[in-house]
Design a protein around this motif. Structure first.
Motif, PDB file in Angstrom:
ATOM      1  N   GLY A  19      19.794  61.636  39.922  1.00 51.26           N
ATOM      2  CA  GLY A  19      20.752  62.226  40.854  1.00 51.26           C
ATOM      3  C   GLY A  19      22.149  61.672  40.686  1.00 51.26           C
ATOM      4  N   TYR A  20      22.252  60.427  40.233  1.00 50.66           N
ATOM      5  CA  TYR A  20      23.571  59.827  40.019  1.00 50.66           C
ATOM      6  C   TYR A  20      24.242  60.401  38.761  1.00 50.66           C
ATOM      7  CZ  TYR A  20      22.722  56.386  43.673  1.00 50.66           C
ATOM      8  OH  TYR A  20      22.500  55.787  44.883  1.00 50.66           O
ATOM      9  N   LEU A  21      23.439  61.017  37.886  1.00 53.90           N
ATOM     10  CA  LEU A  21      23.998  61.632  36.675  1.00 53.90           C
ATOM     11  C   LEU A  21      24.387  63.092  36.903  1.00 53.90           C
ATOM     12  CD1 LEU A  21      21.448  60.222  34.066  1.00 53.90           C
ATOM     13  CD2 LEU A  21      23.844  59.567  34.270  1.00 53.90           C
ATOM     14  N   ARG A  22      23.930  63.668  38.034  1.00 53.09           N
ATOM     15  CA  ARG A  22      24.156  65.095  38.293  1.00 53.09           C
ATOM     16  C   ARG A  22      25.635  65.481  38.303  1.00 53.09           C
ATOM     17  NH1 ARG A  22      20.308  65.649  42.417  1.00 53.09           N
ATOM     18  NH2 ARG A  22      18.722  65.525  40.800  1.00 53.09           N
ATOM     19  N   PRO A  23      26.518  64.675  38.878  1.00 53.82           N
ATOM     20  CA  PRO A  23      27.943  65.056  38.862  1.00 53.82           C
ATOM     21  C   PRO A  23      28.552  65.119  37.460  1.00 53.82           C
ATOM     22  CG  PRO A  23      27.527  63.355  40.514  1.00 53.82           C
ATOM     23  CD  PRO A  23      26.301  63.453  39.673  1.00 53.82           C
ATOM     24  N   SER A  34      31.773  56.962  28.955  1.00 60.39           N
ATOM     25  CA  SER A  34      32.449  57.348  30.196  1.00 60.39           C
ATOM     26  C   SER A  34      31.443  57.674  31.293  1.00 60.39           C
ATOM     27  CB  SER A  34      33.349  58.563  29.931  1.00 60.39           C
ATOM     28  OG  SER A  34      33.844  59.089  31.143  1.00 60.39           O
ATOM     29  N   VAL A  35      30.401  58.442  30.946  1.00 59.61           N
ATOM     30  CA  VAL A  35      29.370  58.827  31.926  1.00 59.61           C
ATOM     31  C   VAL A  35      28.631  57.596  32.445  1.00 59.61           C
ATOM     32  CG1 VAL A  35      27.191  60.067  32.234  1.00 59.61           C
ATOM     33  CG2 VAL A  35      29.073  61.141  30.983  1.00 59.61           C
ATOM     34  N   ALA A  36      28.192  56.732  31.507  1.00 65.34           N
ATOM     35  CA  ALA A  36      27.401  55.555  31.882  1.00 65.34           C
ATOM     36  C   ALA A  36      28.192  54.617  32.772  1.00 65.34           C
ATOM     37  CB  ALA A  36      26.932  54.827  30.624  1.00 65.34           C
ATOM     38  N   GLN A  37      29.427  54.327  32.374  1.00 67.53           N
ATOM     39  CA  GLN A  37      30.223  53.366  33.142  1.00 67.53           C
ATOM     40  C   GLN A  37      30.633  53.933  34.502  1.00 67.53           C
ATOM     41  OE1 GLN A  37      30.397  50.213  32.285  1.00 67.53           O
ATOM     42  NE2 GLN A  37      29.194  50.848  30.510  1.00 67.53           N
ATOM     43  N   ARG A  38      30.929  55.225  34.569  1.00 71.19           N
ATOM     44  CA  ARG A  38      31.287  55.833  35.854  1.00 71.19           C
ATOM     45  C   ARG A  38      30.066  55.860  36.789  1.00 71.19           C
ATOM     46  NH1 ARG A  38      35.042  56.067  39.268  1.00 71.19           N
ATOM     47  NH2 ARG A  38      36.440  56.269  37.483  1.00 71.19           N
ATOM     48  N   TYR A  95      30.840  59.937  17.107  1.00 72.57           N
ATOM     49  CA  TYR A  95      31.916  59.268  17.857  1.00 72.57           C
ATOM     50  C   TYR A  95      32.115  59.945  19.219  1.00 72.57           C
ATOM     51  CZ  TYR A  95      36.647  57.890  19.210  1.00 72.57           C
ATOM     52  OH  TYR A  95      37.730  57.429  19.918  1.00 72.57           O
ATOM     53  N   ILE A  96      32.156  61.297  19.192  1.00 73.52           N
ATOM     54  CA  ILE A  96      32.334  62.055  20.448  1.00 73.52           C
ATOM     55  C   ILE A  96      31.179  61.761  21.402  1.00 73.52           C
ATOM     56  CG2 ILE A  96      32.353  64.381  21.452  1.00 73.52           C
ATOM     57  CD1 ILE A  96      33.776  65.309  18.865  1.00 73.52           C
ATOM     58  N   GLN A  97      29.994  61.742  20.852  1.00 76.56           N
ATOM     59  CA  GLN A  97      28.798  61.460  21.661  1.00 76.56           C
ATOM     60  C   GLN A  97      28.899  60.096  22.342  1.00 76.56           C
ATOM     61  OE1 GLN A  97      25.357  61.057  19.176  1.00 76.56           O
ATOM     62  NE2 GLN A  97      24.172  60.029  20.769  1.00 76.56           N
ATOM     63  N   GLN A  98      29.239  59.066  21.583  1.00 75.92           N
ATOM     64  CA  GLN A  98      29.320  57.710  22.139  1.00 75.92           C
ATOM     65  C   GLN A  98      30.479  57.587  23.135  1.00 75.92           C
ATOM     66  OE1 GLN A  98      27.278  55.202  21.900  1.00 75.92           O
ATOM     67  NE2 GLN A  98      25.892  56.179  20.443  1.00 75.92           N
ATOM     68  N   TYR A  99      31.594  58.217  22.821  1.00 79.57           N
ATOM     69  CA  TYR A  99      32.785  58.133  23.688  1.00 79.57           C
ATOM     70  C   TYR A  99      32.511  58.761  25.056  1.00 79.57           C
ATOM     71  CZ  TYR A  99      37.597  58.720  25.318  1.00 79.57           C
ATOM     72  OH  TYR A  99      38.744  58.676  26.063  1.00 79.57           O
ATOM     73  N   VAL A 100      31.956  59.974  25.026  1.00 81.90           N
ATOM     74  CA  VAL A 100      31.688  60.675  26.290  1.00 81.90           C
ATOM     75  C   VAL A 100      30.590  59.965  27.071  1.00 81.90           C
ATOM     76  CG1 VAL A 100      30.928  62.852  27.324  1.00 81.90           C
ATOM     77  CG2 VAL A 100      32.443  62.882  25.337  1.00 81.90           C
ATOM     78  N   MET A 101      29.546  59.491  26.374  1.00 78.58           N
ATOM     79  CA  MET A 101      28.431  58.828  27.057  1.00 78.58           C
ATOM     80  C   MET A 101      28.877  57.508  27.677  1.00 78.58           C
ATOM     81  SD  MET A 101      25.371  59.561  27.837  1.00 78.58           S
ATOM     82  CE  MET A 101      24.626  58.625  29.169  1.00 78.58           C
ATOM     83  N   GLY A 114      28.334  68.407  32.965  1.00 76.91           N
ATOM     84  CA  GLY A 114      29.163  68.969  31.890  1.00 76.91           C
ATOM     85  C   GLY A 114      29.316  67.994  30.731  1.00 76.91           C
ATOM     86  N   LYS A 115      29.597  66.734  31.076  1.00 69.46           N
ATOM     87  CA  LYS A 115      29.758  65.713  30.033  1.00 69.46           C
ATOM     88  C   LYS A 115      28.427  65.440  29.323  1.00 69.46           C
ATOM     89  CE  LYS A 115      33.752  63.259  31.957  1.00 69.46           C
ATOM     90  NZ  LYS A 115      34.261  61.970  32.471  1.00 69.46           N
ATOM     91  N   LEU A 116      27.343  65.456  30.079  1.00 73.87           N
ATOM     92  CA  LEU A 116      26.027  65.208  29.464  1.00 73.87           C
ATOM     93  C   LEU A 116      25.670  66.331  28.500  1.00 73.87           C
ATOM     94  CD1 LEU A 116      23.988  63.858  32.519  1.00 73.87           C
ATOM     95  CD2 LEU A 116      24.620  62.586  30.469  1.00 73.87           C
ATOM     96  N   LEU A 117      26.060  67.577  28.830  1.00 73.44           N
ATOM     97  CA  LEU A 117      25.834  68.703  27.914  1.00 73.44           C
ATOM     98  C   LEU A 117      26.635  68.500  26.632  1.00 73.44           C
ATOM     99  CD1 LEU A 117      24.476  71.449  27.521  1.00 73.44           C
ATOM    100  CD2 LEU A 117      26.499  72.508  28.557  1.00 73.44           C
TER     101      LEU A 117
END
Length: 616
Positions: free
Chosen positions: A41-45, A120-124, A112-118, A48-51
């Motif tokens: 549930g914490y990943l739901r917001p 951001s998601v993980a830390q947020r 690189y894109i995968q790691q960069y976006v992930m 878009g980034k996870l996609l």
């Protein structure tokens, strides 16, 4: 309450070289499905980034998987040109190499894109979760912390939170990549040769057996390693914090022997765990080599029969090498996720704890606090069926000094906890200037109090900052005036840096008496309406006690004061003495009245007086 930190050891790594491996016994989650759903549930917001991460991972993996097949085509061209004698078509090979370079570049770019976006998601996600936990801790009642060690709470908000962060950052993307790699490799192998694919898949059960057997054998040694590492950490912590005691009693040899004993057990368990788990890669390599030999032989036969190109055999060998890697990674990740869900469950347990009663919506506060305090028919117990205080009635007028005396466990500190609303009453009420404390905001209520305790609390920072902690925005002049009033200014100016002297973490670079004077200066700066003093002079010498007593007398002028007293000779001048025993006030009055009554207080006072005479 014990405040020792929970000792949680950390092994050097799992059996696959990472921080977690099948050999590392993770904690089992009580409700895996429910906790996993809640954490998701914490990943739901961030859907878009996870996609984006998923698409980037798939593209990066696909480009990486297709490359061996194209490289095989280059090998086939070289082979054909050499065998036919027509010469090698370097133009075609150059095009293939350019294609390969482009594919590798695209694969790296999407990785690189995968790691960069992930990242951001993980830390947020962890930022939001950590903020929620921090806010929750601020709303928990004191009884929550009294019932648990500090280390247990710290472990949940640091170690468990870091575990969640690392899994979201690394394991989640690795899981996607491994799954896509496994599917992609199988598809590519099937397009080259279904027969060779069957040969590779037949080695899979052997790989699983090897992994399972080794992991099972190493698991017991990893358990022992964790246990002995925890023992060693605990021993070192105790010996470090109690270094002076060890020296004073000449126990250095025993301490060293204990360390040696535990260290040897740790070495033995660690060596066995790492050695057994370390055999998995050579064994997996052996299984892979068996498949490699079979693929080479069968592939060679197929080439001679012109059923397959030689470049395809080369590509297939590369794919067979890649086949076992994602399987091993997925097994490793499954174990990490189990541990992570257990960590998340421990964090959620904190979030689900019962919070303290909310502040009143229409909060009241004395406009000009005087310090009149009343306990009216107060009843309280830490457990509802075991009341510690029953029907207590006390009235304290502005400027009075109230001393609270009694044996250990009598309820003296409990009285203060109730006054500051650290605990809620079972019955009755407490008022300050006629206002029920439950109708005040907790922050405003506690701002009415100043505390000087037996155990001084100073933080790592300058003396100026430590005194200034008493009131936000205090000026330099006000801080110095408070230090002068507390008889601390003189010793502060004798220090090399004066008010800029930095106190270390335990404030051991100044004496106990000097620390106490700083806490008094801080209380003077706060200018509270009501004072709480917990035998601030019990751990200092007679001369320092005199300075502290003078400072405290200055602090207590025209203020209501509650003094928890252990040495009864220090509270002779109190306006009211409350004698407590087993949670009840059994006597109250002035020093002379209580002595004349010849009761419990008189016995306490005379026993202290006679013991001092004998000591003299």
């Amino acid at each position: 309450m014990s405040d020792k930190k929970e000792r949680r050891g950390h092994s050097g790594g799992g059996p696959f070289g990472g921080p977690h491996g099948p050999g590392m016994p993770p904690e089992k989650a009580k409700d895996f499905k429910g906790t996993f759903k809640r954490l998701s549930g914490y990943l739901r917001p961030h859907q878009g980034k996870l996609l984006t991460v998923l698409i980037a991972a798939i593209l990066s993996t696909i480009f990486g998987i297709v490359s061996p097949k194209i490289l095989g085509d280059a090998t086939t061209l070289l082979y054909r040109g050499y065998i036919s004698g027509d010469g090698i078509d370097f133009v075609a090979i150059q095009k293939i190499m350019l294609w390969l370079g482009g594919l590798y570049l695209l694969s790296s770019l999407f990785a690189y894109i995968q790691q960069y976006v992930m990242a951001s998601v993980a830390q947020r996600t962890v930022y939001d979760l950590r903020k929620e936990v921090n806010d929750k801790l601020g709303r928990l009642p004191l009884k929550y912390f009294d019932a648990r060690t500090h280390g247990e709470t710290l472990s949940r908000v640091t170690n468990d939170m870091d575990n969640i962060s690392n899994t979201l950052q690394q394991s989640l993307t690795q899981m996607i990549t491994s799954a896509v790699t496994l599917v992609g490799v199988v598809i590519m192998m099937l397009t080259i040769s279904p027969l060779l694919t069957l040969v590779v898949i037949l080695t899979l059960p052997l790989s699983i057996i090897v992994t399972t057997v080794v992991a099972k054998r190493s698991q017991q040694h990893f358990v022992a390693q964790q246990k002995h590492l925890g023992e060693l950490n605990g021993h070192v912590e105790e010996m470090y914090t109690g270094h002076k005691i060890v020296k004073a009693f000449g126990r250095e040899r025993q301490s060293a022997e204990k360390f040696e004993e535990v260290n040897n057990r740790l070495f033995d368990a660690g060596w066995r765990a790492q050695f057994i788990s370390g055999t998995i890669m050579p064994l997996m390599g052996f299984v892979g080599n068996i498949g490699y030999v079979i693929v080479s032989v069968v592939g060679g036969v197929l080439v001679t029969r012109r059923a397959i190109e030689i470049g395809d055999v080369q590509a297939f060998i590369q794919y067979s090498r890649q086949f076992t890697q994602p399987i091993t990674q997925l097994a490793n990740i499954a174990n990490v996720i189990q541990s992570t869900i257990a960590s998340a469950e421990r964090v959620f347990e904190v979030l689900d704890e019962t919070e303290e009663t909310p502040d009143a919506s229409a909060a009241s506060k004395p406009d000009r606090p005087r310090g009149d305090v009343a306990f009216e028919h107060v009843s309280f117990g830490y457990h509802e069926d075991q009341l510690l205080i029953e029907d207590m009635n006390i009235k304290v007028k502005q400027g009075q000094t109230v001393a609270i005396v009694g044996p250990t466990g009598a309820g003296k500190t409990t009285l203060i906890n109730l006054l500051m609303r650290f605990y809620e009453l079972n019955a009755g009420r407490i008022t300050i200037d006629g206002i029920d404390i439950t109708s005040m905001k907790r922050g405003e209520l506690r701002s009415l109090f100043g505390m000087v305790l037996q155990d001084t609390w100073l933080f790592n920072g300058t003396i100026r900052d430590n005194i200034g902690y008493g009131r936000e925005g205090a000026t330099e002049e006000e801080i110095v005036q408070a230090a002068v009033a507390a008889h601390a200014d003189h010793f502060i100016r004798t220090l090399p840096e004066g008010y800029d002297t930095v106190l270390n973490e335990e404030a051991t670079n100044i004496s106990q008496g000097q620390k106490q004077l700083l806490t008094i200066a801080r209380a003077i700066l706060a200018n509270p309406a009501i004072l709480i003093l917990d035998e601030a002079t019990s751990s200092v010498d007679t001369r320092t006690e005199m300075y502290i007593q003078h400072a405290m007398n200055e602090l207590m002028k025209n203020r209501t004061s509650f003094v928890i007293a252990h040495r009864l000779s220090t509270i002779k001048e109190a306006d009211l003495i409350l004698v407590m025993n087993q949670g009840s006030i059994i006597e109250q009055g002035t020093h002379e009245e209580l002595l004349a009554a010849g009761g419990f207080y008189a016995d306490l006072y005379n026993s202290q007086f006679s013991s001092r005479k004998e000591a003299v």
